[in-house]
Design an enzyme around this catalytic site. Structure first.
Site, PDB file in Angstrom:
ATOM      1  N   LYS A 124      11.782   2.349   1.128  1.00 34.74           N
ATOM      2  CA  LYS A 124      10.836   1.284   2.130  1.00 34.74           C
ATOM      3  C   LYS A 124      10.713  -0.668   1.508  1.00 34.74           C
ATOM      4  O   LYS A 124      11.392   0.172   0.667  1.00 34.74           O
ATOM      5  CB  LYS A 124       9.705   1.344   2.182  1.00 34.74           C
ATOM      6  CG  LYS A 124       8.983   3.459   3.365  1.00 34.74           C
ATOM      7  CD  LYS A 124       7.752   2.953   2.363  1.00 34.74           C
ATOM      8  CE  LYS A 124       6.962   4.785   3.215  1.00 34.74           C
ATOM      9  NZ  LYS A 124       5.908   4.490   2.823  1.00 34.74           N
TER      10      LYS A 124
ATOM     11  N   ARG B  27      -6.988  10.304   8.225  1.00 35.28           N
ATOM     12  CA  ARG B  27      -7.774   9.301   9.045  1.00 35.28           C
ATOM     13  C   ARG B  27      -7.874  10.287  10.311  1.00 35.28           C
ATOM     14  O   ARG B  27      -8.389  10.918  11.101  1.00 35.28           O
ATOM     15  CB  ARG B  27      -7.045   8.229   9.878  1.00 35.28           C
ATOM     16  CG  ARG B  27      -6.809   7.235   8.358  1.00 35.28           C
ATOM     17  CD  ARG B  27      -5.583   6.228   7.907  1.00 35.28           C
ATOM     18  NE  ARG B  27      -4.826   6.678   7.783  1.00 35.28           N
ATOM     19  CZ  ARG B  27      -3.832   6.124   7.897  1.00 35.28           C
ATOM     20  NH1 ARG B  27      -4.011   4.936   7.265  1.00 35.28           N
ATOM     21  NH2 ARG B  27      -2.606   6.475   7.283  1.00 35.28           N
TER      22      ARG B  27
ATOM     23  N   SER C 111      -2.334   0.079   6.117  1.00 35.75           N
ATOM     24  CA  SER C 111      -1.547  -1.371   5.519  1.00 35.75           C
ATOM     25  C   SER C 111      -0.629  -1.328   6.718  1.00 35.75           C
ATOM     26  O   SER C 111      -0.689  -2.883   6.679  1.00 35.75           O
ATOM     27  CB  SER C 111      -0.465  -0.332   4.811  1.00 35.75           C
ATOM     28  OG  SER C 111      -1.568  -0.367   3.980  1.00 35.75           O
TER      29      SER C 111
HETATM   30  P1  ADP Z   1       2.325   7.143   2.259  1.00 33.91           P
HETATM   31  O1  ADP Z   1       2.683   5.920   2.501  1.00 33.91           O
HETATM   32  O2  ADP Z   1       1.925   7.883   0.774  1.00 33.91           O
HETATM   33  O3  ADP Z   1       1.210   7.687   3.282  1.00 33.91           O
HETATM   34  P2  ADP Z   1      -0.489   4.736   1.575  1.00 33.91           P
HETATM   35  O4  ADP Z   1      -0.472   3.839   1.003  1.00 33.91           O
HETATM   36  O5  ADP Z   1      -0.502   4.571   2.840  1.00 33.91           O
HETATM   37  O6  ADP Z   1       0.692   6.216   1.105  1.00 33.91           O
HETATM   38  O7  ADP Z   1      -1.605   6.139   1.409  1.00 33.91           O
HETATM   39  C1  ADP Z   1      -2.367   6.188   0.562  1.00 33.91           C
HETATM   40  C2  ADP Z   1      -3.204   7.608   0.927  1.00 33.91           C
HETATM   41  O8  ADP Z   1      -4.088   6.581   0.785  1.00 33.91           O
HETATM   42  C3  ADP Z   1      -3.062   8.691   1.882  1.00 33.91           C
HETATM   43  O9  ADP Z   1      -3.088  10.056   1.533  1.00 33.91           O
HETATM   44  C4  ADP Z   1      -3.571   8.128   3.120  1.00 33.91           C
HETATM   45  O10 ADP Z   1      -3.678   9.092   4.177  1.00 33.91           O
HETATM   46  C5  ADP Z   1      -4.828   7.352   1.994  1.00 33.91           C
HETATM   47  N1  ADP Z   1      -5.176   6.303   2.763  1.00 33.91           N
HETATM   48  C6  ADP Z   1      -4.675   5.497   3.700  1.00 33.91           C
HETATM   49  N2  ADP Z   1      -5.459   4.602   4.507  1.00 33.91           N
HETATM   50  C7  ADP Z   1      -6.492   4.798   4.872  1.00 33.91           C
HETATM   51  C8  ADP Z   1      -7.983   5.370   4.911  1.00 33.91           C
HETATM   52  N3  ADP Z   1      -8.455   4.084   5.782  1.00 33.91           N
HETATM   53  N4  ADP Z   1      -8.823   6.636   5.058  1.00 33.91           N
HETATM   54  C9  ADP Z   1      -8.353   6.973   3.773  1.00 33.91           C
HETATM   55  N5  ADP Z   1      -7.142   7.054   3.433  1.00 33.91           N
HETATM   56  C10 ADP Z   1      -6.597   6.978   3.674  1.00 33.91           C
END
Ligand code: ADP
Length: 157
Positions: free
Chosen positions: A41, A90, A128
Site C-alpha cells: 500500500k 462497521r 481512513s
Molecule cells: P486495515 O487495513 O487492517 O483494515 P485499518 O487501519 O483500516 O486497517 O483498521 C484497523 C482496525 O480498525 C480494523 O479492525 C477496522 O475494522 C477498525 N476500524 C476502522 N475504522 C473503524 C470505525 N469507524 N469503527 C470501528 N472500527 C473501525
C-alpha cells in the site's frame, strides 16, 4: 492476564480507531496496537508518523502499547504469545471481508481467537480512505479524526 492485538494500517488514525482502542483498553488487561507496515500500500503518512500520532492518542492509556510490524500479523501474535485478535466492524461489507480474514488467520495460527467489536453508531461512516479524500479536497475532517491528526493532515495537504 487478557492480552489482545489490534492490528491495522491507521493511515491516519480516526475517531473510530480511537473509540475501538478506548473500549479495548477497558475490556482487556493489555492492548497491543500493531501498526502494519504494508509495503504494497502507498500510505499518506510514514509508519513513524502514524506511530507518533497513535502514541499521542494513547498517552493516558497505560495498558496500551504500540508496535511497528512488517511481517504477517499472526507471526507477531505468535512471537508475543498473544492468542486474541480484535477487529472492528462497521457495515456488513466489513464483516464478509473480516470473516474471510479471520478464517485465513485461524489456518495460519489455530490457537488464535478473533473477536469482532461493532463500531459505536457515531463512528459508522468513518473510514481512513474517505477521510483522506475529503481532506485532499479541502473538506472539513475535524469531526472525524483527533485534533493531532487533523493538524497533521492540514500540514500535509
Ligand atoms: P486495515 O487495513 O487492517 O483494515 P485499518 O487501519 O483500516 O486497517 O483498521 C484497523 C482496525 O480498525 C480494523 O479492525 C477496522 O475494522 C477498525 N476500524 C476502522 N475504522 C473503524 C470505525 N469507524 N469503527 C470501528 N472500527 C473501525
Amino acid at each position: 492476564m487478557k492480552r489482545v492485538i489490534f492490528p491495522g494500517s491507521f493511515d491516519p488514525p480516526t475517531l473510530g480507531h480511537l473509540n475501538m482502542i478506548e473500549r479495548a483498553s477497558r475490556i482487556f488487561d493489555e492492548v497491543n496496537i500493531v501498526l502494519s507496515v504494508n509495503v504494497t500500500k502507498k500510505p499518506l503518512f510514514s509508519p513513524e508518523e502514524r506511530f507518533k500520532m497513535l502514541e499521542e492518542l494513547v498517552v493516558n492509556m497505560p495498558n496500551v502499547k504500540i508496535h511497528l510490524w512488517d511481517k504477517l500479523i499472526v507471526d507477531f501474535a505468535k512471537k508475543m504469545d498473544i492468542k486474541i485478535m480484535l477487529r472492528g466492524v462497521r457495515a456488513l461489507a466489513d464483516f464478509s471481508y473480516e470473516f474471510e480474514l479471520a478464517m485465513t488467520n485461524k489456518t495460519l495460527y489455530p490457537e488464535l481467537d478473533v473477536i469482532f467489536l461493532p463500531t459505536d453508531p457515531q463512528y459508522f461512516v468513518l473510514r481512513s480512505s474517505a477521510i483522506k479524500e475529503i481532506a485532499m479536497h479541502g473538506g472539513d475532517i475535524s469531526g472525524m479524526v483527533p485534533p493531532n491528526v487533523a493538524k497533521a493532515m492540514k500540514t500535509r495537504f
